[in-house]
Design an enzyme around this catalytic site. Structure first.
Site, PDB file in Angstrom:
ATOM      1  N   ARG A   1       5.410 -38.792  49.489  1.00 35.45           N
ATOM      2  CA  ARG A   1       4.153 -38.129  49.844  1.00 35.45           C
ATOM      3  C   ARG A   1       3.110 -39.225  49.957  1.00 35.45           C
ATOM      4  NH1 ARG A   1       1.229 -32.829  47.477  1.00 35.45           N
ATOM      5  NH2 ARG A   1       2.800 -31.977  48.892  1.00 35.45           N
TER       6      ARG A   1
ATOM      7  N   HIS B   1       3.802 -31.818  57.329  1.00 35.08           N
ATOM      8  CA  HIS B   1       4.322 -31.358  56.032  1.00 35.08           C
ATOM      9  C   HIS B   1       5.590 -30.525  56.301  1.00 35.08           C
ATOM     10  CE1 HIS B   1       4.589 -30.485  51.925  1.00 35.08           C
ATOM     11  NE2 HIS B   1       3.510 -29.742  51.731  1.00 35.08           N
TER      12      HIS B   1
ATOM     13  N   GLN C   1       7.156 -28.020  53.655  1.00 30.04           N
ATOM     14  CA  GLN C   1       6.422 -26.765  53.510  1.00 30.04           C
ATOM     15  C   GLN C   1       6.870 -25.771  54.590  1.00 30.04           C
ATOM     16  OE1 GLN C   1       4.030 -25.857  51.103  1.00 30.04           O
ATOM     17  NE2 GLN C   1       4.408 -23.862  52.017  1.00 30.04           N
TER      18      GLN C   1
ATOM     19  N   ASP D   1      -4.988 -22.864  55.231  1.00 28.78           N
ATOM     20  CA  ASP D   1      -4.827 -24.069  54.403  1.00 28.78           C
ATOM     21  C   ASP D   1      -6.231 -24.524  53.990  1.00 28.78           C
ATOM     22  OD1 ASP D   1      -3.857 -26.425  53.248  1.00 28.78           O
ATOM     23  OD2 ASP D   1      -3.598 -27.473  55.148  1.00 28.78           O
TER      24      ASP D   1
ATOM     25  N   CYS E   1      -0.137 -22.471  52.056  1.00 25.17           N
ATOM     26  CA  CYS E   1       0.789 -23.453  51.469  1.00 25.17           C
ATOM     27  C   CYS E   1       0.457 -23.731  50.003  1.00 25.17           C
ATOM     28  CB  CYS E   1       0.739 -24.748  52.275  1.00 25.17           C
ATOM     29  SG  CYS E   1      -0.921 -25.435  52.444  1.00 25.17           S
TER      30      CYS E   1
ATOM     31  N   ARG F   1      10.029 -23.114  48.305  1.00 22.43           N
ATOM     32  CA  ARG F   1      10.095 -24.583  48.377  1.00 22.43           C
ATOM     33  C   ARG F   1      11.373 -25.063  47.681  1.00 22.43           C
ATOM     34  NH1 ARG F   1       5.437 -27.601  49.179  1.00 22.43           N
ATOM     35  NH2 ARG F   1       6.927 -29.308  49.289  1.00 22.43           N
TER      36      ARG F   1
HETATM   37  N1  NVA Z   1      -3.593 -29.873  54.090  1.00 24.91           N
HETATM   38  C1  NVA Z   1      -3.386 -29.994  52.665  1.00 24.91           C
HETATM   39  C2  NVA Z   1      -2.050 -29.459  52.297  1.00 24.91           C
HETATM   40  C3  NVA Z   1      -1.734 -29.474  50.819  1.00 24.91           C
HETATM   41  C4  NVA Z   1      -0.348 -28.997  50.516  1.00 24.91           C
HETATM   42  C5  NVA Z   1      -3.534 -31.445  52.252  1.00 24.91           C
HETATM   43  O1  NVA Z   1      -3.054 -32.316  52.980  1.00 24.91           O
HETATM   44  O2  NVA Z   1      -4.150 -31.717  51.209  1.00 24.91           O
HETATM   45  N1   CP Z   2       2.091 -26.936  49.149  1.00 18.53           N
HETATM   46  C1   CP Z   2       2.264 -28.112  48.500  1.00 18.53           C
HETATM   47  O1   CP Z   2       2.800 -29.085  49.042  1.00 18.53           O
HETATM   48  O2   CP Z   2       1.822 -28.100  47.217  1.00 18.53           O
HETATM   49  P1   CP Z   2       1.601 -29.391  46.297  1.00 18.53           P
HETATM   50  O3   CP Z   2       0.528 -30.201  46.953  1.00 18.53           O
HETATM   51  O4   CP Z   2       1.203 -28.861  44.968  1.00 18.53           O
HETATM   52  O5   CP Z   2       2.889 -30.167  46.251  1.00 18.53           O
END
Ligand code: NVA
Ligand code: CP
Length: 331
Positions: A117, A144, A147, A234, A274, A302
């Site tokens: 990540r 992502h 997800q 989101d 998400c 997930r």
């Molecule tokens: N768009 C959000 C998704 C979190 C799962 C982010 O990138 O923070």
């Molecule tokens: N939806 C998602 O990826 O959640 P986290 O950021 O908590 O991993």
């Protein structure tokens, strides 16, 4: 594969697969993964163990926070009989203490699969290029895909034909919106994007949206929700965008998924997010806690979707198709 492939942990005799973006899957592979995830979920619910990854290790490189991604991967590996190692933002100094290339080559000597990540999508792509074991994208600023696997599983459990769906994504044209465009390319449902002006996806993804037979961009959320089966939203402020919080709260006003906005969708439309949710910003308490919301099913899925993904990446030779379901040898 790079020249040291023979000494890496990968057990696959053929070129390794990564999961950096959804569009590397064929439609058949996607449906195979969803069927396998559904089977693993059902086995778990019936108390059946499935330790297909005994002795396998997943390294998880996190440069951003996480609840769902970390816990679902770690729990998934444990349920499959394997092991997961968490490497937090301050631990390996990816690209600072050590080059991405060196981290990739070292990890490949110890572990069987890597999840990352990070911020720049290029970091994930570089890691996948240099690693000799499969690399999974656990979220970048661009995409992502994990997800989306869980989200598509959530739809697959509810709707007989995903192609018949009308889906609207309401919010920022960022990583989740881009991944929905990839999902629409693969599956073929109608996809509408309702974004404030200035928050559309980048030119490449906008072009991909425009090329979809049933892809629509609107700046009017009520118009976007008209007669849809699925509403997805989101965060207005994603991880890494915290400095823009005030401007974004102002610019996204009117794009909140509220009871009033929901009236434009079909009565039985489902609401997806998400998570993490920012209650009172992109979604109201009434909607996220209401009867249309499936957010906890998404979060649960997930786990099941990623277990299927891990098996597909690590034991491809043991995944054999049989009449629409998937069998996995345990050896
Ligand atoms: N768009 C959000 C998704 C979190 C799962 C982010 O990138 O923070
Ligand atoms: N939806 C998602 O990826 O959640 P986290 O950021 O908590 O991993």
């Amino acid at each position: 594969m790079t020249s040291n492939a023979g000494t890496a942990r990968s057990t696959s005799s053929t070129t390794k697969r990564d999961f950096v973006e959804l569009s590397t899957l064929t439609r058949e592979e996607l449906y195979g993964l969803l069927a396998l995830a559904a089977r693993l979920k059902s086995e778990l619910k019936h108390g059946l163990e499935h330790p297909y990854l005994r002795g396998k290790t997943l390294a998880m490189v996190f440069q951003k926070p996480s609840l769902r991604t970390r816990i679902s991967f770690e729990t998934g590996m444990a349920q499959l009989g394997g092991h997961a190692i968490y490497l937090g933002p301050s631990e390996i100094g990816l690209g600072e203490r050590e080059a991405v290339k060196d981290v990739a080559r070292n990890l490949s000597r110890w572990v069987d699969v890597i999840m990352i990540r990070t911020f720049a999508h290029a970091t994930c792509v570089n890691l996948a290029r240099e690693a000799t074991v499969p690399v999974i994208n656990g979220l970048t600023d661009l995409l992502h895909p994990c997800q989306l696997l869980a989200d598509l599983l959530t739809l697959y459990e509810r709707f007989a034909d995903l192609r018949a769906l009308k889906i609207v994504f309401v919010g920022d044209g960022f990583n989740l919106a881009n991944s929905w465009i990839e999902a629409a390319e693969l599956v073929g449902f109608e996809l509408r994007l309702a974004c404030p002006a200035g928050y559309e996806p980048g030119p490449d993804f906008l072009e991909r949206l425009n090329r979809l037979p049933r892809g629509v961009l609107t700046h009017d959320p009520a118009d976007g929700l008209k007669d849809v089966d699925v509403i997805y939203t989101d965060a207005w402020v994603s991880m890494g965008q915290e400095a823009q919080t005030q401007a974004r709260r102002r610019d996204f006003r009117g794009f909140q998924i509220s009871g009033d906005l929901l009236k434009h969708a079909k009565d039985r439309a489902i609401v997806m997010h998400c998570l993490p949710a920012h209650r009172g910003e992109e979604i109201t308490d009434e909607v996220i806690d209401g009867p249309n919301s499936v957010v906890l099913d998404q979060a649960e899925n997930r786990l099941h979707a990623q277990k299927a993904l891990l098996l597909w990446l690590l034991k491809p030779q043991t995944l054999a198709r049989s009449g629409g379901s998937h069998n996995i040898a345990t050896t």
